[in-house]
Write an enzyme that holds these catalytic residues in place. Structure first.
Site, PDB file in Angstrom:
ATOM      1  N   GLU A 172      -9.589  -2.111   4.843  1.00 47.98           N
ATOM      2  CA  GLU A 172     -10.215  -1.736   6.111  1.00 47.98           C
ATOM      3  C   GLU A 172     -11.529  -2.497   6.322  1.00 47.98           C
ATOM      4  OE1 GLU A 172      -8.565  -0.034   8.156  1.00 47.98           O
ATOM      5  OE2 GLU A 172      -7.852   1.894   7.420  1.00 47.98           O
TER       6      GLU A 172
ATOM      7  N   HIS B 294      -7.163  -4.659   9.948  1.00 50.48           N
ATOM      8  CA  HIS B 294      -6.915  -4.484   8.508  1.00 50.48           C
ATOM      9  C   HIS B 294      -5.642  -5.217   8.104  1.00 50.48           C
ATOM     10  CE1 HIS B 294      -4.592  -0.408   9.146  1.00 50.48           C
ATOM     11  NE2 HIS B 294      -3.731  -1.398   9.111  1.00 50.48           N
TER      12      HIS B 294
ATOM     13  N   ASN C  83      -7.538  -2.525  13.971  1.00 52.39           N
ATOM     14  CA  ASN C  83      -8.915  -2.893  13.617  1.00 52.39           C
ATOM     15  C   ASN C  83      -8.962  -4.150  12.743  1.00 52.39           C
ATOM     16  OD1 ASN C  83      -7.895  -1.963  11.221  1.00 52.39           O
ATOM     17  ND2 ASN C  83      -9.388  -0.319  10.939  1.00 52.39           N
TER      18      ASN C  83
ATOM     19  N   ASP D 236       0.818  -1.207   0.000  1.00 53.12           N
ATOM     20  CA  ASP D 236       0.000   0.000   0.000  1.00 53.12           C
ATOM     21  C   ASP D 236       0.848   1.251   0.000  1.00 53.12           C
ATOM     22  OD1 ASP D 236       0.930  -0.500   2.576  1.00 53.12           O
ATOM     23  OD2 ASP D 236      -1.029  -1.022   3.361  1.00 53.12           O
TER      24      ASP D 236
HETATM   25  C1  F6R Z   1       1.407  -1.193   5.976  1.00 52.72           C
HETATM   26  C2  F6R Z   1       0.269  -2.108   6.121  1.00 52.72           C
HETATM   27  C3  F6R Z   1      -0.546  -2.087   7.362  1.00 52.72           C
HETATM   28  C4  F6R Z   1       0.321  -2.292   8.624  1.00 52.72           C
HETATM   29  C5  F6R Z   1      -0.529  -2.227   9.877  1.00 52.72           C
HETATM   30  C6  F6R Z   1       0.305  -2.402  11.133  1.00 52.72           C
HETATM   31  O1  F6R Z   1       2.057  -1.394   4.739  1.00 52.72           O
HETATM   32  O2  F6R Z   1      -0.006  -2.845   5.231  1.00 52.72           O
HETATM   33  O3  F6R Z   1      -1.519  -3.086   7.303  1.00 52.72           O
HETATM   34  O4  F6R Z   1       0.954  -3.546   8.524  1.00 52.72           O
HETATM   35  O5  F6R Z   1      -1.194  -0.999   9.931  1.00 52.72           O
HETATM   36  O6  F6R Z   1       1.215  -1.344  11.248  1.00 52.72           O
HETATM   37  P1  F6R Z   1       2.277  -1.307  12.439  1.00 52.72           P
HETATM   38  O7  F6R Z   1       3.239  -2.401  12.169  1.00 52.72           O
HETATM   39  O8  F6R Z   1       2.926   0.060  12.323  1.00 52.72           O
HETATM   40  O9  F6R Z   1       1.522  -1.497  13.698  1.00 52.72           O
END
Ligand code: F6R
Length: 233
Positions: free
Chosen positions: A139, A134, A132, A64
């Site tokens: 989402e 995701h 959440n 992403d």
């Molecule tokens: C980022 C992504 C998100 C993160 C998730 C956890 O490329 O795909 O799904 O993996 O938001 O982020 P952290 O590791 O910062 O808690």
């Protein structure tokens, strides 16, 4: 099939994650990897940088990217990857791919899907998980989307990512890979560090499969390895 491995601490999780990536790359020097950003994979990337493994034949696709941040912005996911991985391994620039948002976003998403689909095999998809549930920036919603798409970030996601933005607002939109390429991967590696993340993973993998908790779809994947630690990243 989901296998969960509880790691002693964040170091152990990062060691184990890096080993799995390095095994994948040694087994197939032309491996195709799906990569995450965020705090959780930082330790894994540090170990990959130190490994001196040969990444010259490897192709990567990031999950992403924020919309409305230029690639060179310090908080873009492109900059994150440059800092934590690309600057320290011999990946070939033309084998690195990101979803893009500039110009016609629908066309950009279609192009990213075409790029992904051109690979006959995806070896490993590495994922973090949002508070959440995701995965990528897929989402919670009434449905999941297979292909790359634009997404309005959930308030919870923007609040969680506020820590990376000093004064600026967290972008409201992002572009994310959909669920299909994750399901095409031979193996998924899901990383979760901290008690809150462990609790979300537990809910996602032990209860009903629902788009309201996107990571729950991983229950349907043929080979998922979850690395968990109660220590935060
Ligand atoms: C980022 C992504 C998100 C993160 C998730 C956890 O490329 O795909 O799904 O993996 O938001 O982020 P952290 O590791 O910062 O808690």
């Amino acid at each position: 099939m989901v296998e969960s491995i509880i790691c002693r601490d964040y170091r152990a999780l990062s060691d184990r994650a890096a080993e799995i990536v390095l095994d994948t790359v040694r087994t197939n020097p032309e491996a195709v990897l799906i990569l995450p950003t965020g705090s959780t994979p930082v330790g894994m990337y540090a170990r990959l940088r130190k490994s001196e493994a040969d990444f010259s034949g490897v192709s990567t696709m990031n999950l992403d990217e924020y919309c409305d941040l230029p690639a060179e912005h310090p908080q873009s996911y492109r900059s994150f990857m440059q800092k934590h991985l690309f600057s320290g391994v011999n990946l070939q620039p033309e084998k690195i791919a990101f979803p893009k948002w500039e110009g016609n976003i629908t066309e950009q998403c279609r192009r990213y899907d075409a790029h992904i689909e051109a690979f006959p095999r995806i070896d490993l998809a590495i994922l973090g998980i949002g508070p959440n549930g995701h995965i990528g920036f897929n989402e919670p919603d009434d449905y999941l989307i297979a292909g790359t798409h634009e997404v309005v970030l959930a308030n919870e996601t923007r609040a969680a990512n506020k820590r990376f933005f000093a004064k600026e607002a967290v972008p409201e939109r992002a572009v994310t890979m959909g669920i299909a390429p994750i399901f095409r991967a031979e193996r998924v590696l899901l990383l979760a560090a901290g008690e809150q993340k462990c609790a979300v993973v537990h809910r996602a993998l032990s209860d009903k499969v629902t788009p309201r908790l996107p990571a729950s779809v991983l229950q349907l994947h043929k080979h998922v390895t979850v690395l968990l630690t109660e220590e935060g990243s």
